[in-house]
Design an enzyme around this catalytic site. Structure first.
Site, mmCIF file in Angstrom:
data_model
loop_
_atom_site.group_PDB
_atom_site.id
_atom_site.type_symbol
_atom_site.label_atom_id
_atom_site.label_comp_id
_atom_site.label_asym_id
_atom_site.label_seq_id
_atom_site.Cartn_x
_atom_site.Cartn_y
_atom_site.Cartn_z
ATOM 1 N N GLU A 108 0.825 -1.212 0.000
ATOM 2 C CA GLU A 108 0.000 0.000 0.000
ATOM 3 C C GLU A 108 0.859 1.262 0.000
ATOM 4 O O GLU A 108 0.470 2.277 -0.577
ATOM 5 C CB GLU A 108 -0.955 -0.043 1.193
ATOM 6 C CG GLU A 108 -2.033 -1.117 0.995
ATOM 7 C CD GLU A 108 -2.807 -1.448 2.256
ATOM 8 O OE1 GLU A 108 -4.052 -1.387 2.208
ATOM 9 O OE2 GLU A 108 -2.175 -1.769 3.279
ATOM 10 N N GLU A 128 -3.738 -9.513 3.682
ATOM 11 C CA GLU A 128 -4.345 -9.265 4.995
ATOM 12 C C GLU A 128 -5.437 -10.262 5.353
ATOM 13 O O GLU A 128 -5.589 -10.636 6.525
ATOM 14 C CB GLU A 128 -4.918 -7.835 5.037
ATOM 15 C CG GLU A 128 -3.882 -6.758 5.282
ATOM 16 C CD GLU A 128 -3.257 -6.221 4.014
ATOM 17 O OE1 GLU A 128 -2.675 -5.126 4.057
ATOM 18 O OE2 GLU A 128 -3.338 -6.916 2.973
#
Length: 254
Positions: A108, A128
């Site tokens: 990210e 995740e």
């Protein structure tokens, strides 16, 4: 700054190095604060034209420090979000130079950057969901704006990785280079950016970023608000004059 984020500046280019190799350069609060401070310096210092972010010891970043997370520490900076970056990227260009893994929050960080240079053996992903979490630092929102939605969903829902070649084919990565040379390639790209008119570079980035949300009816009017000061600037005259005189321009940033 702190020893977990090493910052240096050379020839108008800032280098930000995540320096937690034993933790795969994962992001804790100290790293988030270090990145935030670097980004503030980048935007406030007129002598710095752009920046590169990379990781120490041949890996980019494995994401959020889960040990710190379990202990209750959150690597967020107010107003800037995760890693002191993802919710408020700098106005000036930021390049990610990636070796090894850019995963979860590390990925990210990478997709928050304007440009990505990656080693051919680099791996990318938002795994995740494999830890019962979600890619909430931009992976679920920013990634579908950069690659096809179905591919973004595949990455988010399976948690599986992609390699640099796949990222390049998807348009996610600007340049794939030999392992060990990502930083050198990013420096060459940064050198090209730093040689250009600083006001024009900042405005060009701003238009590209903000125009994603403009309608067709309003886009030229909105662009004009950003671009008009560029055409009446000292640098615009200097750029044209330097071209006519066949010399390098002397940018003043005004």
């Amino acid at each position: 700054m702190n020893d977990e984020v090493i910052v240096s500046v050379e020839d108008g280019v800032m280098l930000v190095t995540l320096n937690r190799p034993k933790a795969k350069n994962s992001v804790n609060l100290a790293v988030a604060k270090g990145i935030a401070a670097a980004m503030e310096e980048l935007d406030s210092n007129a002598s710095i034209r752009c920046a590169i972010i990379t990781g120490a010891d041949n890996t980019f970043c494995a994401g959020m420090d889960l040990k710190a997370f379990v202990s209750g520490e959150m690597p967020f900076v107010e107003g800037r979000g995760f890693a002191g970056l993802v919710e408020a990227p700098p106005k000036k260009p930021l390049i990610a130079a990636i070796e090894g893994y850019a995963l979860a929050g590390g990925f990210e960080i990478a997709i928050t950057c304007d440009l990505i240079v990656a080693a051919s053996n680099a791996k990318f992903g938002i795994p995740e969901v494999k830890r019962g979490l979600a890619a909430a630092a931009g992976g679920l929102m920013r990634l579908p704006r950069q690659i096809p939605t179905r591919v973004a969903k595949e990455m988010a829902l399976t948690g599986e990785f992609i390699d640099a070649a796949r990222g390049y084919d998807l348009g996610l990565i600007n340049k794939v280079v030999e392992p060990g040379t990502a930083l050198d390639a990013a420096k060459e790209m940064a050198k090209l950016i730093a040689a250009n008119g600083p006001m024009a570079v900042i405005a060009s980035k701003q238009v590209i970023d903000e125009s994603q949300d403009w309608t067709v009816a309003e886009m030229y009017a909105e662009q004009q608000k950003i671009i008009e000061p560029i055409f009446s600037s000292h640098d615009a005259i200097e750029g044209a004059t330097a071209f006519a005189e066949k010399r390098a321009p002397n940018w003043q940033g005004k």
